[in-house]
Design a protein around this motif. Structure first.
Motif, PDB file in Angstrom:
ATOM      1  N   VAL A  85       5.733 -48.896  -4.686  1.00  0.00           N
ATOM      2  CA  VAL A  85       6.565 -49.994  -4.175  1.00  0.00           C
ATOM      3  C   VAL A  85       8.026 -49.609  -4.360  1.00  0.00           C
ATOM      4  O   VAL A  85       8.406 -49.141  -5.437  1.00  0.00           O
ATOM      5  CB  VAL A  85       6.256 -51.309  -4.913  1.00  0.00           C
ATOM      6  CG1 VAL A  85       7.123 -52.438  -4.375  1.00  0.00           C
ATOM      7  CG2 VAL A  85       4.784 -51.649  -4.777  1.00  0.00           C
ATOM      8  N   PRO A  86       8.869 -49.827  -3.323  1.00  0.00           N
ATOM      9  CA  PRO A  86      10.299 -49.528  -3.505  1.00  0.00           C
ATOM     10  C   PRO A  86      10.892 -50.391  -4.613  1.00  0.00           C
ATOM     11  O   PRO A  86      10.747 -51.624  -4.603  1.00  0.00           O
ATOM     12  CB  PRO A  86      10.908 -49.867  -2.135  1.00  0.00           C
ATOM     13  CG  PRO A  86       9.771 -49.787  -1.172  1.00  0.00           C
ATOM     14  CD  PRO A  86       8.569 -50.238  -1.927  1.00  0.00           C
ATOM     15  N   LEU A  87      11.550 -49.743  -5.552  1.00  0.00           N
ATOM     16  CA  LEU A  87      12.100 -50.470  -6.694  1.00  0.00           C
ATOM     17  C   LEU A  87      13.185 -51.445  -6.262  1.00  0.00           C
ATOM     18  O   LEU A  87      13.275 -52.565  -6.790  1.00  0.00           O
ATOM     19  CB  LEU A  87      12.656 -49.471  -7.720  1.00  0.00           C
ATOM     20  CG  LEU A  87      13.251 -50.078  -8.982  1.00  0.00           C
ATOM     21  CD1 LEU A  87      12.225 -50.931  -9.718  1.00  0.00           C
ATOM     22  CD2 LEU A  87      13.783 -48.984  -9.914  1.00  0.00           C
ATOM     23  N   LEU A  88      14.012 -51.048  -5.298  1.00  0.00           N
ATOM     24  CA  LEU A  88      15.078 -51.959  -4.836  1.00  0.00           C
ATOM     25  C   LEU A  88      14.486 -53.217  -4.222  1.00  0.00           C
ATOM     26  O   LEU A  88      15.033 -54.326  -4.390  1.00  0.00           O
ATOM     27  CB  LEU A  88      15.974 -51.239  -3.827  1.00  0.00           C
ATOM     28  CG  LEU A  88      16.979 -50.245  -4.398  1.00  0.00           C
ATOM     29  CD1 LEU A  88      17.789 -49.593  -3.283  1.00  0.00           C
ATOM     30  CD2 LEU A  88      17.925 -50.940  -5.382  1.00  0.00           C
ATOM     31  N   ALA A  89      13.358 -53.085  -3.509  1.00  0.00           N
ATOM     32  CA  ALA A  89      12.718 -54.268  -2.940  1.00  0.00           C
ATOM     33  C   ALA A  89      12.217 -55.187  -4.045  1.00  0.00           C
ATOM     34  O   ALA A  89      12.340 -56.429  -3.953  1.00  0.00           O
ATOM     35  CB  ALA A  89      11.565 -53.843  -2.042  1.00  0.00           C
ATOM     36  N   MET A  90      11.644 -54.583  -5.114  1.00  0.00           N
ATOM     37  CA  MET A  90      11.208 -55.392  -6.253  1.00  0.00           C
ATOM     38  C   MET A  90      12.379 -56.129  -6.880  1.00  0.00           C
ATOM     39  O   MET A  90      12.289 -57.320  -7.197  1.00  0.00           O
ATOM     40  CB  MET A  90      10.538 -54.495  -7.292  1.00  0.00           C
ATOM     41  CG  MET A  90       9.233 -53.876  -6.848  1.00  0.00           C
ATOM     42  SD  MET A  90       8.623 -52.616  -7.998  1.00  0.00           S
ATOM     43  CE  MET A  90       8.547 -53.560  -9.497  1.00  0.00           C
ATOM     44  N   LEU A  91      13.486 -55.419  -7.049  1.00  0.00           N
ATOM     45  CA  LEU A  91      14.653 -56.049  -7.671  1.00  0.00           C
ATOM     46  C   LEU A  91      15.249 -57.129  -6.780  1.00  0.00           C
ATOM     47  O   LEU A  91      15.657 -58.203  -7.268  1.00  0.00           O
ATOM     48  CB  LEU A  91      15.692 -54.961  -7.984  1.00  0.00           C
ATOM     49  CG  LEU A  91      15.280 -53.922  -9.039  1.00  0.00           C
ATOM     50  CD1 LEU A  91      16.288 -52.794  -9.087  1.00  0.00           C
ATOM     51  CD2 LEU A  91      15.178 -54.582 -10.401  1.00  0.00           C
ATOM     52  N   ASP A  92      15.303 -56.857  -5.464  1.00  0.00           N
ATOM     53  CA  ASP A  92      15.840 -57.870  -4.551  1.00  0.00           C
ATOM     54  C   ASP A  92      14.957 -59.105  -4.532  1.00  0.00           C
ATOM     55  O   ASP A  92      15.449 -60.261  -4.551  1.00  0.00           O
ATOM     56  CB  ASP A  92      15.956 -57.284  -3.141  1.00  0.00           C
ATOM     57  CG  ASP A  92      17.027 -56.206  -3.063  1.00  0.00           C
ATOM     58  OD1 ASP A  92      17.898 -56.183  -3.964  1.00  0.00           O
ATOM     59  OD2 ASP A  92      16.983 -55.387  -2.122  1.00  0.00           O
ATOM     60  N   GLU A  93      13.623 -58.904  -4.515  1.00  0.00           N
ATOM     61  CA  GLU A  93      12.716 -60.053  -4.517  1.00  0.00           C
ATOM     62  C   GLU A  93      12.820 -60.825  -5.811  1.00  0.00           C
ATOM     63  O   GLU A  93      12.787 -62.067  -5.818  1.00  0.00           O
ATOM     64  CB  GLU A  93      11.284 -59.567  -4.292  1.00  0.00           C
ATOM     65  CG  GLU A  93      10.300 -60.697  -4.112  1.00  0.00           C
ATOM     66  CD  GLU A  93       8.923 -60.189  -3.735  1.00  0.00           C
ATOM     67  OE1 GLU A  93       7.986 -61.011  -3.661  1.00  0.00           O
ATOM     68  OE2 GLU A  93       8.781 -58.978  -3.519  1.00  0.00           O
TER      69      GLU A  93
END
Length: 588
Positions: free
Chosen positions: A460-468
């Motif tokens: 999973v893209p880490l930036l997507a996790m952080l943004d979510e």
């Protein structure tokens, strides 16, 4: 002629006068004439004159010889004094000493003394010059062992000044010889140590330089020539280079042995047979001093063992390859990099079964992959450490939410004080989450810009996790504000009902059994919060955790790797509270 000499009757001696009287008596008896007498007397007178002349000439010659001898003695004395460097000629006899014989008698002891001094000085010069020539010959290298050399002393200059010059020259040469001898002995000692380490014959090696370097020859007789020093230096350099080369070879073999042992789980008993090889695997050249540590037969034994293990390795290729694949998967798991392990193992099996690839090439390629995986893991290390801190902080935040909703948290139950302390630490940690998330986003973006790829965390893209997570955190804050507003409205309604009906309705109770808070709760499934994985895939649900890999490659579902979906939880609790409040009957 008048006869004056007469016989001395007192002494009874025969003199010329008595003989002449006796002759005259004889002539008288014979009757010699006067002419004959005068002729015979004249003859006697001439004969006497001749005798005197001869005596005078003889005396003159003797005098001349004595004068010549005196002159020669004086000249010899002066020459000796000059040769011995004596500047003062005081004490040389002259006419004031008396007759010639007296002068000769006076000069003889001086001359004898000077001759003895000259002989002593010549011996001193000869000894010094002999030593000088001997040392020069040793330095030049043209003097053979036991060879006797000769020297010529200049007897015209035997002064102490000249002797001091020779002695100074000898001291300089002796110092140079001492220095050279020390160098030779140091070289010989170094050669001895190197030969011992390399397992070479020291005596056979050292006599190749010069026979005198053998122990049977005394120290002072050893060769100190430039040629010997040069050969010794070259030999030491060659032996040191040989030692370095052998050590490198031995270390390569030791490294190969160690790798092969690790691959095939070789027992320690079998490994101990080559401990004398592996003990120098990280040693420097100067640290290897054990005799025979770099002998050729030892290196050959190690080579034979490596070759044997290589053949054994080929028969265990699948086992070894899967072991390396497991190591590679562990590295990727620790770095939270998602790979298709099954496909990789199938590919390895296909390559081995096909026989189209050499075992060594396959293992080398896998070693290269392991190296690249380690490098990639090191590049992700800093970000992964901060991800772990972020997830730990989110777990504490989840626990703090549950703790804050517990109405019995201030009761004096067992462990309540520990939960209170944990709550204080959790609040401090939770307040740091926004800054930690911002820092994590900045470092992740920098990493992605530097490598031109997305930073994936378990696929999973880490930036997507952080943004979510940031979005959900904002929604949760809004939900909290709505709950506070609803609570204020309910309180106002309760106050109005109390004014109308005279009593306040009982507070709503949460549905279900009460949750007991332990002092070591870690959030997630253990504290009643669903442990759901965060993913952008709609089929996987909302964000509630990220998988983590254990060392055997399996996923650990008990360890949440992403924050809990607090919005859904908050909405469910709020709805249940409102429902209970509205259904509660009012007091009459």
């Amino acid at each position: 002629m008048a006869i004056t000499d007469t016989q001395n009757p007192l002494l009874g001696e025969t003199t010329c006068g008595s003989l002449l009287q006796q002759l005259q008596l004889l002539w008288d008896e014979v009757g010699e004439c006067d002419e004959e007498r005068d002729r015979m007397l004249l003859q006697l007178e001439q004969e006497c004159l001749e005798v005197y002349k001869r005596k005078v000439e003889q005396a003159s010659k003797t005098r001349a010889l004595l004068l010549q001898s005196l002159a020669d003695s004086k000249a010899e004395l002066i020459r000796l004094l000059s040769a011995l460097g004596e500047k003062s000629f005081i004490g040389i006899p002259d006419k004031s000493y008396g007759t010639i014989k007296e002068q000769l008698a006076a000069i003889a002891p001086l001359l004898e003394q000077m001759c003895k001094q000259k002989e002593d000085r010549i011996r001193e010069f000869s000894d010094v010059q002999l030593q000088i020539e001997k040392i020069r010959g040793e330095i030049a290298g043209n003097l053979k062992i036991g060879e006797q050399i000769g020297t010529t002393v200049d007897e015209e200059d035997l002064s102490l000044k000249k002797l001091d010059e020779y002695q100074f020259q000898l001291q300089e040469l002796q110092k140079e010889k001492s220095d050279r001898l020390h160098k030779v002995l140091d070289f010989v000692s170094t050669v001895h140590d190197l030969c011992a380490v390399l397992g070479l014959d020291f005596f056979g090696t050292i006599i190749e330089v010069h026979p005198s370097l053998n122990d049977s020859v005394g120290v002072q007789s050893k060769s100190i020539s430039d040629d010997t020093l040069s050969k010794l230096s070259s030999m030491v350099t060659a032996l040191e280079e040989d030692k370095k080369t052998r050590l490198q070879k031995l270390q390569e073999l030791a490294a190969q042995l160690t790798d092969l042992w690790n691959l095939m789980d070789t027992p320690m008993e079998e490994q101990s047979l080559f401990s004398h090889v592996t003990c120098n695997i990280s040693a420097t050249v100067d640290e290897v001093t054990i005799p025979g540590a770099l002998a050729l037969d030892l290196i050959e034994q190690a080579e034979v063992e490596v070759e044997r293990l290589d053949q054994l390795k080929a028969s265990k290729m699948k086992e070894i390859a899967f072991k390396k694949q497991t190591e590679l998967e562990d590295i990727y798991a620790r770095a939270h990099i998602d790979i298709d392990s099954a496909a990789s193992r199938d590919k390895i099996l296909a390559l081995i079964d096909s026989g189209n690839v050499e075992p060594s090439e396959l293992l080398a390629e896998m070693d290269h992959q392991i190296l690249k995986a380690k490098e990639e893991g090191m590049s992700r290390k800093e970000i992964l450490e901060k991800v772990e801190k972020w997830m730990s902080a989110c777990e504490e935040e989840s626990w703090l939410e549950d703790y804050s909703r517990d109405d019995n948290r201030y009761n004096s139950s067992r462990g309540a004080h520990l939960n209170l302390k944990r709550a204080e630490k959790a609040r401090i940690l939770v307040n740091k989450i926004p800054a930690l998330v911002d820092m994590l986003i900045a470092k992740t973006r920098a990493w992605e810009e530097d490598r031109g790829m997305s930073f994936m965390y378990d696929g999973v893209p880490l930036l997507a996790m952080l943004d979510e997570y940031t979005l959900l955190r904002q929604e949760r804050e809004e939900e909290k504000r709505r709950q506070r507003d609803q609570k204020r409205i309910h309180e106002q309604l309760a106050t109005e009902k109390e004014a109308l009906f005279g009593s306040r309705p009982s507070p709503a109770r949460p549905l279900g059994p009460k949750k007991v808070m332990g002092p070591h709760a870690n959030g997630g499934a253990s504290n009643g919060t669903p442990s759901r994985r965060l993913s952008l895939n709609a089929n996987q649900g909302s964000m509630n955790g990220v998988r983590s890999m254990s060392r055997d490659g399996k996923r650990d579902s008990n360890r949440p790797a992403a924050p809990v979906n607090y919005v859904a939880i908050a909405k469910e609790d709020a709805a249940s509270q409102m429902c209970v409040t509205e259904q509660a009957p009012a007091s009459p």
